[in-house]
Motif scaffolding. Structure first.
Motif, PDB file in Angstrom:
ATOM      1  N   LYS A 198      47.362  41.829  41.799  1.00  0.00           N
ATOM      2  CA  LYS A 198      46.358  42.541  41.010  1.00  0.00           C
ATOM      3  C   LYS A 198      45.610  43.564  41.849  1.00  0.00           C
ATOM      4  O   LYS A 198      45.168  44.582  41.342  1.00  0.00           O
ATOM      5  N   GLN A 236      55.632  38.847  35.455  1.00  0.00           N
ATOM      6  CA  GLN A 236      55.174  38.863  36.845  1.00  0.00           C
ATOM      7  C   GLN A 236      55.030  37.438  37.368  1.00  0.00           C
ATOM      8  O   GLN A 236      55.348  37.166  38.527  1.00  0.00           O
ATOM      9  N   GLY A 280      45.500  36.891  35.110  1.00  0.00           N
ATOM     10  CA  GLY A 280      45.376  38.302  34.756  1.00  0.00           C
ATOM     11  C   GLY A 280      46.628  39.114  35.050  1.00  0.00           C
ATOM     12  O   GLY A 280      46.545  40.305  35.330  1.00  0.00           O
ATOM     13  N   ILE A 281      47.779  38.456  34.971  1.00  0.00           N
ATOM     14  CA  ILE A 281      49.064  39.138  35.162  1.00  0.00           C
ATOM     15  C   ILE A 281      49.955  38.843  33.963  1.00  0.00           C
ATOM     16  O   ILE A 281      49.590  38.047  33.097  1.00  0.00           O
ATOM     17  N   THR A 282      51.121  39.460  33.916  1.00  0.00           N
ATOM     18  CA  THR A 282      52.030  39.240  32.794  1.00  0.00           C
ATOM     19  C   THR A 282      52.887  38.000  33.030  1.00  0.00           C
ATOM     20  O   THR A 282      53.077  37.578  34.176  1.00  0.00           O
ATOM     21  N   ALA A 331      49.059  36.215  43.079  1.00  0.00           N
ATOM     22  CA  ALA A 331      48.629  36.942  41.878  1.00  0.00           C
ATOM     23  C   ALA A 331      47.413  37.823  42.202  1.00  0.00           C
ATOM     24  O   ALA A 331      47.333  38.953  41.736  1.00  0.00           O
ATOM     25  N   ARG A 332      46.478  37.293  43.018  1.00  0.00           N
ATOM     26  CA  ARG A 332      45.328  38.097  43.426  1.00  0.00           C
ATOM     27  C   ARG A 332      45.774  39.311  44.227  1.00  0.00           C
ATOM     28  O   ARG A 332      45.270  40.415  44.036  1.00  0.00           O
TER      29      ARG A 332
END
Length: 62
Positions: free
Chosen positions: A60, A37, A32-34, A56-57
């Protein structure tokens, strides 16, 4: 060098290659990131998938 996708084994399932666009894009989508990123996380924390998922968590959550 491009991965040979016909060779399937488990040697690098725990790594994300910043050199392979499809790996970066897949990780970015699932986390759920680019993709940008994702590349920044790899540069900062290495390519260990578990570490990248945790970072990543955290990213976000900000």
């Amino acid at each position: 060098m491009v991965d040979d996708k016909s060779k399937r084994d488990f040697r690098d399932r725990d790594r994300v290659s910043a050199d392979e666009d499809y790996e970066v894009e897949y990780f970015a989508k699932t986390a759920g990131i680019t993709p940008q990123q994702t590349r920044e996380l790899i540069a900062r924390h290495g390519n260990d998938r578990a570490t990248l998922e945790a970072q990543a968590r955290r990213l976000k959550g900000k």
